[in-house]
Write an enzyme that holds these catalytic residues in place. Structure first.
Site, PDB file in Angstrom:
ATOM      1  N   SER A 160       0.840  -1.187   0.000  1.00 24.97           N
ATOM      2  CA  SER A 160       0.000   0.000   0.000  1.00 24.97           C
ATOM      3  C   SER A 160       0.891   1.258   0.000  1.00 24.97           C
ATOM      4  O   SER A 160       1.780   1.383  -0.836  1.00 24.97           O
ATOM      5  CB  SER A 160      -0.952  -0.045   1.198  1.00 24.97           C
ATOM      6  OG  SER A 160      -2.015   0.854   1.053  1.00 24.97           O
ATOM      7  N   ASP A 410      -8.646  -5.778  -5.342  1.00 25.93           N
ATOM      8  CA  ASP A 410      -8.246  -4.627  -4.519  1.00 25.93           C
ATOM      9  C   ASP A 410      -8.659  -3.316  -5.182  1.00 25.93           C
ATOM     10  O   ASP A 410      -8.222  -3.023  -6.300  1.00 25.93           O
ATOM     11  CB  ASP A 410      -6.727  -4.660  -4.337  1.00 25.93           C
ATOM     12  CG  ASP A 410      -6.221  -3.561  -3.433  1.00 25.93           C
ATOM     13  OD1 ASP A 410      -7.046  -2.893  -2.767  1.00 25.93           O
ATOM     14  OD2 ASP A 410      -4.991  -3.363  -3.383  1.00 25.93           O
ATOM     15  N   HIS A 435      -5.966  -6.778  -1.101  1.00 26.88           N
ATOM     16  CA  HIS A 435      -4.924  -5.801  -0.802  1.00 26.88           C
ATOM     17  C   HIS A 435      -3.637  -6.490  -0.332  1.00 26.88           C
ATOM     18  O   HIS A 435      -3.609  -7.152   0.691  1.00 26.88           O
ATOM     19  CB  HIS A 435      -5.447  -4.851   0.272  1.00 26.88           C
ATOM     20  CG  HIS A 435      -4.765  -3.524   0.318  1.00 26.88           C
ATOM     21  ND1 HIS A 435      -4.535  -2.750  -0.801  1.00 26.88           N
ATOM     22  CD2 HIS A 435      -4.265  -2.816   1.362  1.00 26.88           C
ATOM     23  CE1 HIS A 435      -3.935  -1.629  -0.443  1.00 26.88           C
ATOM     24  NE2 HIS A 435      -3.749  -1.652   0.861  1.00 26.88           N
TER      25      HIS A 435
END
Length: 487
Positions: A160, A410, A435
């Site tokens: 991320s 995601d 994710h």
């Protein structure tokens, strides 16, 4: 991404076991602190002031002095949370004889440069991407000296925002970092590129792909909520959504919309094929868990997110969700304040829902709205386009040795790099991945797509480590040859 900022504030009923600030510890890691420079770029403001930056380290698998260093570029949360949910890195370390370090990002977890005053103005001003990258560069360099690892190639990992930082480390410090695995790194959308509707459109697509009637029922339920609000039937709204207090204003309804949208967002991001404890207790395939019988029950998945233990008897609108400069959610507590500041300065997150391309109520967040909020909250004016200038955004053709991995489940994926840009700028797409699923430890429920992705990632990282060793050896031989010629 908000996953990392939530734990443990929302899911406050974790198991009682050996913990660090509410997060269970892994005995293979040792928690240490590094004396870090407060301000790398101004010699006057803080002098040579320092703070204690936390990091986790394990040499369990390391071939001392030879094996590579796998360095996780910590993002917006407690570093234990990343270490406990990135088992692929230690699995790979076991294969390749690597030293593993997880570094905590300044202003998160316990790495607070000014203690509890860190979130005051002007102290908060030293929370920047550039300062964080310099922290990691200094830490890597000094720890290599301390550990006798000057010849160990360094590969950075991140998920991320942490994946963004891994990309940036390879771009800014290629003299220190030989390669980067950037999992679920939205380096394009956070630099202001792309469509502001993309994120919530893709959250919606996750539910529509399970069943189109699911998407339609959620959209209809939001319409019913709007009708009840217009009729000011607040007691019915309180009953339907198990709220602790009845809403009493348009602002309360706006807050409820945000809380509900946030719940669906988290389930889409955490749509793993097995139960997880990344944020409380999430069941396997949470997007598929709910079964609809009427429109309002389509909101029941929010209960999975905000009441994973079942111990809450009602939902408090303003304690479970805080609106901020990140429409996907900032979480709660100190970590949320830090991320809110970053979303007000360098990280661009002007995402919107509109009830046309997505199933959520219209909730715009324009650059002007961001500017007004950030000026009021932090006395700062955002600088749109700065990340694009500073860290290249989509102009990456001269870079090398970066893996961009993304999962099709995601909602952050389409804000990142989905196609290979060169032979060493590799895109790996995981058809059944949520994710940064690929960073998680191997699990018998893993889809074939993530198993193949990890295998490819391991092969590339092995190549990069060997390339760096050869480069280093050639440089040493060249230096010796020059010395001999001088003699």
């Amino acid at each position: 991404s908000q996953i990392e900022r939530w734990f443990p504030q929302v899911f406050f009923f974790a198991e009682n076991s050996r913990k660090h600030n509410g997060v269970k510890a892994d005995p293979q890691f040792t928690e240490k602190y590094f004396s870090q420079t407060v301000d790398h770029f101004n010699f006057n403001s803080m002098g040579n002031g320092s703070f204690n930056q936390r990091y986790l380290i394990t040499d369990k698998y390391w071939k001392k002095g030879y094996g590579p260093i796998f360095f996780y570029t910590g993002n917006e949360g407690d570093i234990w949370e990343f270490a406990l949910n990135s088992g692929f890195i230690t699995e790979l370390a076991a294969q390749q004889g690597a030293l593993v370090i997880f570094a905590e990002h300044r202003y998160y977890g316990t790495s607070l440069p000014f203690g509890n005053d860190s979130f005051n103005i002007p102290q908060i001003g030293l929370l920047t991407v550039e300062q964080a990258l310099a922290d990691y560069a200094i830490m890597i360099t000094e720890l290599k000296l301390q550990l006798g690892a000057t010849d160990s190639p360094v590969i950075v990992f991140g998920g991320s925002y942490g994946g963004m930082l891994s990309v940036y480390m390879r771009l800014k410090y290629p003299n220190i970092v030989a390669g980067a695995l950037a999992a679920s790194a939205p380096i394009l959308s956070t630099a202001g590129l792309g469509d502001s509707r993309q994120f919530f459109r893709d959250v919606t697509a996750d539910f529509a792909n399970v069943a189109s009637e699911c998407r339609d029922a959620v959209r209809q339920a939001f319409h019913q909520l709007k009708d009840l609000a217009e009729q000011q039937d607040y007691s019915r709204i309180q009953s339907e959504f198990a709220l602790c207090k009845p809403p009493s204003s348009a602002q309360d309804i706006h807050q409820l919309n945000g809380l509900l949208r946030n719940g669906f967002t988290l389930m889409a991001m955490l749509d793993y094929p097995y139960s997880t404890h990344f944020m409380g207790n999430m069941p396997a395939n949470p997007v598929q868990v709910h079964r609809l019988s009427d429109s309002f029950q389509s909101f029941s998945p929010a209960g999975i997110v905000y009441n994973s233990t079942g111990l809450l008897t009602c939902f408090d609108l303003y304690s479970l969700y805080v609106e901020c400069a990140d429409p996907t959610g900032c979480g709660l507590g100190f970590n949320s304040q830090a991320w809110d500041y970053q979303a007000c300065t360098e990280i661009e997150l002007c995402y919107e829902s509109n009830n046309v391309t997505d199933m959520f109520p219209p909730m715009p967040f324009t650059e002007r709205e961001r500017e007004v909020y950030c000026s009021k909250r932090w006395a700062v004016v955002p600088r749109p386009g700065w990340l694009k200038i500073q860290f290249w955004a989509d102009a990456l053709s001269t870079a090398s040795n970066i893996i961009f991995s993304n999962g099709d489940l995601d909602p952050w994926a389409n804000g990142g790099v989905r196609k290979a840009l060169s032979s060493s700028l590799v895109a790996i797409n995981i058809s059944e991945g949520a994710h940064h699923l690929d960073l998680r430890a191997s699990n018998e429920a893993d889809p074939v797509s993530v198993i193949k992705a990890r295998k490819r990632e391991a092969e590339l990282i092995t190549q990069w480590v060997e390339m760096e060793r050869r480069r280093s050896q050639n440089n040493s031989l060249s230096f010796v040859w020059i010395l001999m010629l001088q003699i």
